[in-house]
Scaffold this motif. Structure first.
Motif, mmCIF file in Angstrom:
data_model
loop_
_atom_site.group_PDB
_atom_site.id
_atom_site.type_symbol
_atom_site.label_atom_id
_atom_site.label_comp_id
_atom_site.label_asym_id
_atom_site.label_seq_id
_atom_site.Cartn_x
_atom_site.Cartn_y
_atom_site.Cartn_z
ATOM 1 N N TYR A 174 0.845 -1.199 0.000
ATOM 2 C CA TYR A 174 0.000 0.000 0.000
ATOM 3 C C TYR A 174 0.879 1.247 0.000
ATOM 4 O O TYR A 174 0.619 2.198 -0.716
ATOM 5 C CB TYR A 174 -0.937 0.028 1.211
ATOM 6 C CG TYR A 174 -2.111 -0.893 1.116
ATOM 7 C CD1 TYR A 174 -2.986 -0.823 0.038
ATOM 8 C CD2 TYR A 174 -2.369 -1.819 2.107
ATOM 9 C CE1 TYR A 174 -4.076 -1.674 -0.045
ATOM 10 C CE2 TYR A 174 -3.460 -2.661 2.032
ATOM 11 C CZ TYR A 174 -4.306 -2.589 0.958
ATOM 12 O OH TYR A 174 -5.377 -3.423 0.878
ATOM 13 N N SER A 197 2.289 1.925 -3.385
ATOM 14 C CA SER A 197 1.337 2.533 -4.323
ATOM 15 C C SER A 197 1.193 4.028 -4.048
ATOM 16 O O SER A 197 1.087 4.833 -4.969
ATOM 17 C CB SER A 197 -0.023 1.826 -4.260
ATOM 18 O OG SER A 197 -0.671 2.062 -3.027
ATOM 19 N N HIS A 214 -3.985 10.362 -9.461
ATOM 20 C CA HIS A 214 -4.730 10.015 -8.257
ATOM 21 C C HIS A 214 -5.554 8.745 -8.478
ATOM 22 O O HIS A 214 -5.561 7.825 -7.643
ATOM 23 C CB HIS A 214 -5.644 11.183 -7.894
ATOM 24 C CG HIS A 214 -6.420 10.991 -6.645
ATOM 25 N ND1 HIS A 214 -7.695 10.485 -6.648
ATOM 26 C CD2 HIS A 214 -6.102 11.227 -5.357
ATOM 27 C CE1 HIS A 214 -8.131 10.431 -5.404
ATOM 28 N NE2 HIS A 214 -7.190 10.882 -4.596
ATOM 29 N N HIS A 215 -6.234 8.668 -9.603
ATOM 30 C CA HIS A 215 -7.056 7.494 -9.911
ATOM 31 C C HIS A 215 -6.188 6.258 -10.109
ATOM 32 O O HIS A 215 -6.570 5.161 -9.709
ATOM 33 C CB HIS A 215 -7.911 7.759 -11.147
ATOM 34 C CG HIS A 215 -9.108 8.616 -10.880
ATOM 35 N ND1 HIS A 215 -9.159 9.568 -9.909
ATOM 36 C CD2 HIS A 215 -10.302 8.652 -11.488
ATOM 37 C CE1 HIS A 215 -10.330 10.160 -9.915
ATOM 38 N NE2 HIS A 215 -11.057 9.614 -10.877
ATOM 39 N N ALA A 225 -5.405 4.913 -6.822
ATOM 40 C CA ALA A 225 -6.539 4.163 -6.273
ATOM 41 C C ALA A 225 -6.597 2.758 -6.872
ATOM 42 O O ALA A 225 -6.865 1.785 -6.158
ATOM 43 C CB ALA A 225 -7.845 4.908 -6.538
ATOM 44 N N MET A 271 -3.854 0.665 -5.227
ATOM 45 C CA MET A 271 -4.237 0.254 -3.877
ATOM 46 C C MET A 271 -5.302 -0.835 -3.914
ATOM 47 O O MET A 271 -5.244 -1.803 -3.149
ATOM 48 C CB MET A 271 -4.746 1.457 -3.086
ATOM 49 C CG MET A 271 -3.653 2.432 -2.722
ATOM 50 S SD MET A 271 -4.292 3.847 -1.821
ATOM 51 C CE MET A 271 -4.811 3.060 -0.307
ATOM 52 N N ALA A 272 -6.269 -0.693 -4.811
ATOM 53 C CA ALA A 272 -7.330 -1.698 -4.919
ATOM 54 C C ALA A 272 -6.756 -3.040 -5.375
ATOM 55 O O ALA A 272 -7.212 -4.100 -4.929
ATOM 56 C CB ALA A 272 -8.410 -1.213 -5.886
ATOM 57 N N ALA A 276 -12.926 -3.335 -3.946
ATOM 58 C CA ALA A 276 -11.689 -3.090 -4.680
ATOM 59 C C ALA A 276 -11.915 -3.232 -6.181
ATOM 60 O O ALA A 276 -11.441 -2.417 -6.974
ATOM 61 C CB ALA A 276 -10.586 -4.043 -4.206
ATOM 62 N N VAL A 322 -13.674 -0.227 -7.484
ATOM 63 C CA VAL A 322 -12.739 0.899 -7.626
ATOM 64 C C VAL A 322 -11.945 0.746 -8.916
ATOM 65 O O VAL A 322 -11.818 1.701 -9.699
ATOM 66 C CB VAL A 322 -11.803 0.991 -6.402
ATOM 67 C CG1 VAL A 322 -10.632 1.934 -6.676
ATOM 68 C CG2 VAL A 322 -12.568 1.447 -5.177
ATOM 69 N N GLN A 368 -12.348 3.542 -11.767
ATOM 70 C CA GLN A 368 -11.211 4.435 -11.975
ATOM 71 C C GLN A 368 -10.605 4.255 -13.366
ATOM 72 O O GLN A 368 -10.168 5.234 -13.979
ATOM 73 C CB GLN A 368 -10.152 4.210 -10.892
ATOM 74 C CG GLN A 368 -10.650 4.434 -9.480
ATOM 75 C CD GLN A 368 -11.162 5.837 -9.219
ATOM 76 O OE1 GLN A 368 -10.518 6.823 -9.548
ATOM 77 N NE2 GLN A 368 -12.331 5.928 -8.619
#
Length: 107
Positions: free
Chosen positions: A29, A32, A60-61, A64, A67-68, A84, A87, A91
């Motif tokens: 995490y 990322s 930013h996306h 995400a 992270m997902a 997740a 997302v 995204q």
């Protein structure tokens, strides 16, 4: 309401009792986030405010999504994995929309 320290520990992959839930995911995490921040900062350097916003949002996306993907790969909760995937799907679509906008509007 939990203390901010408790919330921080939960965010960084700790269970309520303080034990590490999954020793592999917290560093991923963090990786990322480390990858996302410079990309966002670069994106917002554009002189045009609209272009800067869109470029920052793309980074930013993507963060995400990254992270997902960590959750999807290492998480053990079916509901969290479902979120997740939601997302990731949302995204990716928005990144395509932003890229299209840049192609049309960036000078």
């Amino acid at each position: 309401m939990p203390s901010s320290r408790h919330r921080t520990n939960v965010w960084h992959g700790y269970a309520k009792d303080g034990r590490i839930r999954n020793g592999r995911s917290p560093p991923r995490y963090m990786a990322s986030m480390t990858k996302m921040e410079p990309a966002m900062m670069e994106g917002i350097k554009a002189k045009d405010a609209d272009v800067a916003f869109i470029c920052g949002m793309i980074a930013h996306h993507q963060g995400a999504i990254d992270m997902a993907e960590v959750e999807f790969k290492y998480g053990d909760n079916a509901d969290a994995k479902k979120k997740a995937q939601m997302v990731i799907d949302a995204q990716k679509k928005e990144i395509k929309d932003y890229a299209k906008w840049l192609k049309t509007n960036a000078k």
